[in-house]
Design a protein around this motif. Structure first.
Motif, PDB file in Angstrom:
ATOM      1  N   GLN A 357       0.844  -1.202   0.000  1.00 40.92           N
ATOM      2  CA  GLN A 357       0.000   0.000   0.000  1.00 40.92           C
ATOM      3  C   GLN A 357       0.876   1.248   0.000  1.00 40.92           C
ATOM      4  OE1 GLN A 357      -0.504   2.198   3.007  1.00 40.92           O
ATOM      5  NE2 GLN A 357      -1.448   3.575   1.509  1.00 40.92           N
ATOM      6  N   HIS A 358       0.614   2.134  -0.954  1.00 40.85           N
ATOM      7  CA  HIS A 358       1.283   3.438  -1.014  1.00 40.85           C
ATOM      8  C   HIS A 358       0.372   4.387  -1.770  1.00 40.85           C
ATOM      9  CE1 HIS A 358       3.819   6.664  -2.615  1.00 40.85           C
ATOM     10  NE2 HIS A 358       4.566   6.482  -1.535  1.00 40.85           N
ATOM     11  N   ASN A 359      -0.032   5.439  -1.116  1.00 44.57           N
ATOM     12  CA  ASN A 359      -0.903   6.424  -1.755  1.00 44.57           C
ATOM     13  C   ASN A 359      -0.087   7.581  -2.308  1.00 44.57           C
ATOM     14  OD1 ASN A 359      -3.025   4.869  -0.743  1.00 44.57           O
ATOM     15  ND2 ASN A 359      -4.261   6.664  -0.289  1.00 44.57           N
ATOM     16  N   THR A 360      -0.578   8.159  -3.367  1.00 40.52           N
ATOM     17  CA  THR A 360       0.000   9.405  -3.837  1.00 40.52           C
ATOM     18  C   THR A 360      -0.455  10.531  -2.913  1.00 40.52           C
ATOM     19  OG1 THR A 360      -1.888   9.686  -5.329  1.00 40.52           O
ATOM     20  CG2 THR A 360       0.090   8.669  -6.249  1.00 40.52           C
ATOM     21  N   ALA A 361       0.132  11.694  -3.072  1.00 44.64           N
ATOM     22  CA  ALA A 361      -0.239  12.830  -2.220  1.00 44.64           C
ATOM     23  C   ALA A 361      -1.721  13.135  -2.349  1.00 44.64           C
ATOM     24  CB  ALA A 361       0.589  14.055  -2.589  1.00 44.64           C
ATOM     25  N   ALA A 471       6.657   0.005  -4.127  1.00 42.09           N
ATOM     26  CA  ALA A 471       5.324   0.281  -4.669  1.00 42.09           C
ATOM     27  C   ALA A 471       5.243   1.594  -5.437  1.00 42.09           C
ATOM     28  CB  ALA A 471       4.299   0.281  -3.534  1.00 42.09           C
ATOM     29  N   ALA A 472       5.898   2.641  -4.945  1.00 39.50           N
ATOM     30  CA  ALA A 472       5.801   3.956  -5.598  1.00 39.50           C
ATOM     31  C   ALA A 472       6.327   3.915  -7.030  1.00 39.50           C
ATOM     32  CB  ALA A 472       6.552   5.000  -4.779  1.00 39.50           C
ATOM     33  N   LYS A 473       7.261   3.036  -7.267  1.00 40.30           N
ATOM     34  CA  LYS A 473       7.859   2.919  -8.604  1.00 40.30           C
ATOM     35  C   LYS A 473       6.853   2.399  -9.632  1.00 40.30           C
ATOM     36  CE  LYS A 473      11.534   0.321 -10.992  1.00 40.30           C
ATOM     37  NZ  LYS A 473      12.650  -0.659 -10.789  1.00 40.30           N
TER      38      LYS A 473
END
Length: 546
Positions: A357-361, A471-473
């Motif tokens: 889990q990783h959300n954008t801003a 995940a952000a990648k």
């Protein structure tokens, strides 16, 4: 609380229009700065608003009650935060709450009725196929550029100072469509992952699981030596394994439940070989009794109950709403119980998890759009802009000074009413009564909420553990199909997602063999999945060109 009944025909027809309300907006040239890509403050300085606003109008507000308050409060009108929000802004509100777990269906039925409230709080990118451009073009929500220019100085200033976020909250054509929820610090963008009973692991002499093999061993021991009837459980509402689609367990096999990107190319996880491996694993675990036998219908209440009773030793959850809520529940039964965050699983020890889990801003949940039937759009904009002011930011994140927080040396500090609630509510629940810092809404989330919300060291450690992924990648930014492609994309994905849910359940529950996966992929292709990928790729390319 108004109740909505949804028909499958309504869902299929109107699901496309849903996501439109909050993500990116359309090409309706309601005369703003779409071409220039933003608000032009030189043309029209935004008008400052003095709060509370003096008005004799009551606005209508449609939105779901936060899951932490299910069983605590029945309506927004009973929740102290929403009571105080009306007082601070001066704008009376009339609330409608869709049934929990049926938000998309209720929204579709509302659209079909032709009767819209003044404001709607909805995940317009994720749940409105076709995106906000389509919603504006079809006459459901208002393009906000002019209104923000004239009546939302706080939001306007924030977006001008944060161009990377400004890029996220508007459409390809430059239209603003909703008042956004913004995670104001990188620390706030990871908050969910695997959770496990550390005391059980210690008692059994097992390490915190890192690999899938470790997880198999731990769950087996939980069942055989701790008598856990549902060693692993998780929320399956509104869709199966709802909280695991971002990569928990399936991420070990290099896929997620949806779209992601690899080297700028859009990929759809459920058609990849890795998804088949994930299904085979869960099928095996289910057959061996390592997964809750009622997993197909498990909801938050059943998950809470299983964890509290000791029937479950592992789940997927948030640091706040998971560990924060469950720790006192397990302690009530066993004072030595300890829940911790475990790493996202991998196949080989030492590997970095590809997904998690990783959300954008900009998070499309909790965003608020103004409908075309709003009786006073200017008043709605002024009210919503409050959340982006200094005073409004404190209120949304921490609640009411002297009640839910006190200012100590310039630091807004939650009171015992929230952190040691006299009614025995967990901090996640108590904060949700008096503020919105612990979930979402039309405001900028403050890191200082999390520094206190994660009161337990195990919560803070969990976030640090879950942050260790790539995940952000791979995640996609907030993209949507063009209006011309919206209906086509929605129709395709409605069929594809239905098929994937059917496939996943049947294979995991054992009613079809794992080998059936290949025929399901062929069926996905026959439903024009490749065209949907093509549409997503075009959307990603447009976003990258904003």
């Amino acid at each position: 609380m108004k109740r909505w009944v949804a028909g499958s025909l309504s869902i299929a027809l109107l699901g496309t229009m849903l996501a439109a309300c909050s993500s990116n907006n359309d090409k309706n040239s309601e005369g703003t700065n779409a071409a220039s890509g933003g608000n032009n403050s030189a043309e029209q300085p935004a008008e400052a608003t003095t709060y509370p606003i003096k008005t004799d109008k009551t606005l209508s507000y449609w939105g779901e009650i936060n899951g932490q308050l299910i069983g605590v409060k029945e309506s927004h009108k009973d929740i102290p935060f929403f009571q105080e929000w009306q007082k601070k802004t001066g704008v009376p509100l009339e609330f409608t709450e869709p049934p929990t777990g049926q938000v998309k269906e209720a929204f579709n039925v509302m659209l079909a009725s032709g009767k819209l409230p003044d404001m709607v709080e909805y995940n317009f990118i994720g749940d409105f196929p076709g995106g906000p451009e389509k919603a504006i073009q079809d006459g459901y929500i208002v393009k906000l550029n002019d209104l923000i220019d004239k009546y939302a100085p706080n939001l306007k200033k924030y977006l001008q100072e944060n161009p990377d976020i400004d890029k996220m909250v508007k459409t390809d054509s430059g239209s603003y469509y909703a008042f956004p929820f913004i995670r104001g610090d990188e620390y706030l963008r990871v908050f969910q992952g695997p959770i496990i009973r550390k005391d059980w692991l210690d008692e059994l002499g097992l390490p915190v699981p890192e690999t899938i093999d470790d997880w198999t061993a731990a769950l087996t021991a939980f069942k055989e030596k701790k008598g856990a009837a549902a060693p692993l459980t998780f929320n399956s509402k509104p869709r199966f394994f709802n909280d695991g689609g971002n990569g928990a367990f399936m991420g070990a096999f290099g896929v997620t439940r949806g779209f992601y990107q690899e080297d700028g190319k859009v990929v759809f996880g459920p058609e990849q070989a890795g998804y088949k491996e994930y299904l085979a694993l869960f099928r095996d675990w289910y057959a061996k009794g390592l997964i809750d036998k009622n997993i197909a219908t498990a909801d938050t209440k059943s998950v809470d109950g299983n964890i509290a009773s000791g029937a479950t030793g592992a789940s997927i959850g948030n640091a706040g709403g998971g560990i924060g809520k469950w720790q006192p529940l397990v302690e009530a039964k066993d004072p030595k119980a300890v829940l911790i965050g475990a790493p996202y699983p991998v196949l080989k020890k030492g590997d970095t998890p590809k997904f998690g889990q990783h959300n954008t801003a900009y998070a499309s949940e909790g965003t608020v759009a103004i409908t075309t039937q709003a009786k006073d759009p200017e008043l709605a904009v002024k009210m919503l802009d409050y959340g982006y002011s200094e005073e409004g930011g404190l209120f949304f994140n921490f609640g009411t000074e002297g009640v839910s927080y006190n200012m100590k040396d310039g630091y807004p500090t939650y009171t015992d009413l929230l952190m040691k609630n006299p009614d025995k509510l967990a901090p996640a629940q108590a904060i949700s009564l008096y503020a919105r810092g612990s979930y979402n809404g039309p405001f900028v989330q403050d890191k200082r909420y999390a520094e206190q919300f994660f009161a337990l060291q195990t919560q803070r450690d969990a976030v640090s553990t879950w942050q260790k992924t790539d995940a952000a990648k791979y995640q996609l930014p907030p993209i949507t199909p063009s209006p011309d492609e919206a209906s086509e994309y929605a129709a395709i994905m409605n069929d594809v997602n239905t098929l994937i849910d059917e496939m996943s359940l049947k294979i995991i529950l054992g009613t079809e063999p794992v080998e059936a996966f290949d025929k399901y992929v062929e069926k996905m292709k026959s439903l024009n999945l490749d065209r949907a990928i093509e549409i997503q790729q075009a959307a990603l390319d447009r976003y990258n060109s904003r």
